[in-house]
Write a protein that holds these residues in place. Sequence first.
Motif, PDB file in Angstrom:
ATOM      1  N   LEU A  87       0.831  -1.197   0.000  1.00  0.00           N
ATOM      2  CA  LEU A  87       0.000   0.000   0.000  1.00  0.00           C
ATOM      3  C   LEU A  87       0.866   1.248   0.000  1.00  0.00           C
ATOM      4  O   LEU A  87       1.850   1.341   0.736  1.00  0.00           O
ATOM      5  CB  LEU A  87      -0.923   0.027   1.221  1.00  0.00           C
TER       6      LEU A  87
ATOM      7  N   LEU B 125       0.327   5.669  -0.110  1.00  0.00           N
ATOM      8  CA  LEU B 125      -0.595   6.800   0.008  1.00  0.00           C
ATOM      9  C   LEU B 125       0.153   8.050  -0.407  1.00  0.00           C
ATOM     10  O   LEU B 125       1.088   8.481   0.271  1.00  0.00           O
ATOM     11  CB  LEU B 125      -1.108   6.920   1.443  1.00  0.00           C
TER      12      LEU B 125
ATOM     13  N   ILE C 185       1.469   4.786   6.438  1.00  0.00           N
ATOM     14  CA  ILE C 185       0.507   3.730   6.769  1.00  0.00           C
ATOM     15  C   ILE C 185       1.107   2.913   7.907  1.00  0.00           C
ATOM     16  O   ILE C 185       2.209   2.372   7.795  1.00  0.00           O
ATOM     17  CB  ILE C 185       0.239   2.847   5.550  1.00  0.00           C
TER      18      ILE C 185
ATOM     19  N   LEU D 157      -4.617   6.236  -2.811  1.00  0.00           N
ATOM     20  CA  LEU D 157      -4.180   5.004  -2.169  1.00  0.00           C
ATOM     21  C   LEU D 157      -4.057   3.939  -3.260  1.00  0.00           C
ATOM     22  O   LEU D 157      -5.027   3.654  -3.960  1.00  0.00           O
ATOM     23  CB  LEU D 157      -5.186   4.569  -1.102  1.00  0.00           C
TER      24      LEU D 157
ATOM     25  N   SER E 277      -5.905   1.653  -7.788  1.00  0.00           N
ATOM     26  CA  SER E 277      -5.791   2.807  -6.892  1.00  0.00           C
ATOM     27  C   SER E 277      -7.158   3.422  -6.716  1.00  0.00           C
ATOM     28  O   SER E 277      -8.063   3.222  -7.523  1.00  0.00           O
ATOM     29  CB  SER E 277      -4.803   3.838  -7.451  1.00  0.00           C
TER      30      SER E 277
END
Length: 961
Positions: A55, A57, A68, A100, A125
């Motif tokens: 992940l 961001l 995260i 994200l 995303s």
Amino acid sequence: MTTTCQTVCKDERRRRDVRKAPLFGLDFAEPSDDQRTLVVWFLGRAPQQIEMANLTLTGGRRIRDIAIVGLQVHRQTDLTLDDFMEVAVDKPGDFSVYVLSVVAVDDHGNPTSSPMAGFDPRYASVDVEFKAACPTGLDCKVPHTCPPPMRAQPEINYLAKDYASFRQLILDRLALIMPRWQETHVPDLEITLIELLAYVGDYLSYYQDAVATEAYLGTARQRISVRRHVRLTDYAMHEGCNARAWITVTTDTFEPIDAGGIEFITSFPGVPNRTLLTHADLEPVPPADYDVFLPLLPGSGTIDLFIDHSEIRFYAWGDCECCLAPGTTSATLIDRWVPPPATDAAEAATTAATTVAGDPPGTMRVLQLKPGDVLILEEVIGPKTGNPADADPAHRQAVRLTKVTPAIDPLYHQGDYPGTPVVDIEWDPDDALTFPLCISVKAPPPDCNCLENVSVAYGNVVLVDNGASQSEVLGTVGTASTAPRCAGDCEPAGITIVAEPFTPVLSKSPLSFGVPLPACASATALLSQDPTQALPLISLTAIPAAPVCPELADPAPPCSIPPLFTFDDLADPTGLAYRLVTQTDINTRELLSRLSTATRQALAGYTGGSPLPPALKADLIADLSAQLETWQPRYDLLESGPDDRVFVVEMDDDGDGHLRFGDGRLGRLPDAGTMFRADYRTGNGPAGNVGAGTIRYLVLENETLSGVTVTVGNPMAATGGTAPEPVANVKRFAPYAFRDVIERAIIADDYAALAADNARRHTERPACSGPFLPLQGANAVLRWTGSWLTALTALDPLGREDAPPSLIEEVAAYLEPYRRIGHDLLVSAAEYIAIDLALTVCVLPGYLRAHVEVALLDVFSNRVLADGSLGFFHPDRLTFGTGLMVSSIVAAAQAVPGVQNVKVSRLERWELVEPAPGESLSDEVPPGSVLTLGPLEIARLDNDPNFPENGRLTLVMRGGR
């Protein structure tokens, strides 16, 4: 700063396909309340192996580098629900949009820029807004649009408003973009186009100015614009009314006539010397030379004419010098017994209904009056001279019967029959006589006998109104566009049909306006009309549209939707029958499916080579007529529903009627292909107020009355014809009209004003709810009852002192919708206060005291005097809170001939106190010489010795002889 373009799609079909494919994707993300946790939903299932390293961001303008710090994946056991994951971050973001992403990791465990294996590249995303849960009054959905390309705006002179300035503006522009073109000769093609565009611009500029002018009531000049403006203030601008009149028909035979096939007209130059005319007699005569009146029947469409109803005599029961006093609502008519003629079954049933108990066997009565019939009472002989030429033409009045009672006078005999048949009639109180009507008088010398039949009653009365019948086909609603429609989620594929605006104009004028006939109304109410309640006398008949275009291969314009059939087919359906047999197109087959089974079977045997059989023609016309739609006029469309077949007629300054239909929300929008026919009346305004005796001819359309003598006439002048309201008056009164209409009772005076408004109460009362009792006035007070205010409303009926319970209940129900919340309502009769009045009168020498006393008793009575004036204590002279002043009492008594002077010795409220033997009542006059009364009290002095509690008058007469 660079701007990246992105593809904007309204129908995201790929999102649905990803759920079905063996791929993963992110659907959306939403923050928690503390903005430290993101709930991210998957498109279906979540991958088996996903970690925090997968992940990323990114984004942010003020707050960046959000890390995260946690991940928890939730897998749903219910396969109909999507999986989701909770992503924890170290801090909330700002108001910008973050991204994200789910990415693959390299060999060292670091995230890359490529989507994670198994994820769809477009949904790997998702956008994140940390402030999405913040309170806002705006729509949370961000619109995605494709903006148009930027265009260079030319320099335009916005002061150009007429033809010359527009022409010069275009020439200047062309000189800038086409410097080599310098031709200015008029026949040049470019100059022609320039002048044409300048003309169009001048027209549009005028239209723009006209729109701005008509946008305000103060500057509007067109009648239609003013009408629409004032409607916003609840002001009803009227277009006038047509005139109405009563027609009497004299005949020598019983003959029912269809009211839809006759007309009554006035005289014209060269009129034939007969009463019955045909339309052939009127063809060479210009319509402007005569006025047309058509029957107005509240019930059946048939007019029954009776021989003995042509003139009916009053019955005086053997007395002479009899008259019906003003205010009379009943009388007695003389009837006749005759042997029943040999008639058919239908007429025998009619005559049997006129036979009553006690009639001689084998006889029938000639008068067949019934409740609802109208009689005209008329003086035909001068009461003083016995000469018919001296009859007062003002002594004519129409009355509508409410009760008819056959009876027998056993004292006098009619021919060989014992007794005399009579008919007791009663009529509506609204039709009470307004003048004395003499029945019999003593003839002048030298005869000096009893002259009877001074006044008679005329039956066979027909109510008519002004206006000639017209009919025209308005045309077919055009088709603006027809385009194929793609299948959607909620509707199948088809063709979208858009109708053109349909605003036809009536070819003939002036259009008649009239008030609909009230139910159970008196003869007076049938003639009276309120122009603000008048509707145009017009109705539209529509033929439905066909389902599709004839050009099925190309549904785009100029494809036009036709009607199912035409009005010519209703007159002669021969050609239509042949098309129905051949079934040439889908529209014809649709019409065939709507016909009855019997008609379709009959058409199956028709070859088309022979004339259409009469039975098949009649059945086909009946089936086609069943397909017709009727549209009714309304004053406006504000209370109309989307399926209501209604329309509005708007009159312009030239008197032409423009028809306006609904838009699909307020009134039904006509479908493309609908064909309309208008049936209307022409004749309006004061021109129809013809004088008495001018309507003298009966025009028959289809019927024939051979060997019948018929005479028609209007004993009274036509009334009610009103001119359209001038625009100047509308502009003057409309801005303030809303102040005159009370929509809610707030203070006590509002309750009183609403109750005393007889016209409004008469309009809103239930139909056929009994006789209408008008009020002379009403008064109201607000009183505190311990918990809330109660509106005490007292009623003062017109011409009487008692308010029956039915009147109190009616007024209470009428006031209830206007009652203010928090107020109780109590309606009652006025509180009548008995007055004890004593006068000491000194009579002039030479006058008899008894004569003066009688005159004073008349002056201070509660009756209508012989000269038509009202007594001092008549109920209509006194109202709520009207105090009694000594000066007015003295002035009324002093005006009596023979009175020298008057003294008011006692003026007080009557009390049940009997004086002791040998004593007299004490004299008392209120301070200030005025006896005051409360707001709900009315003075009363009947001077009836049987009921002294209703007021007492004591006269002490002195002097005279």
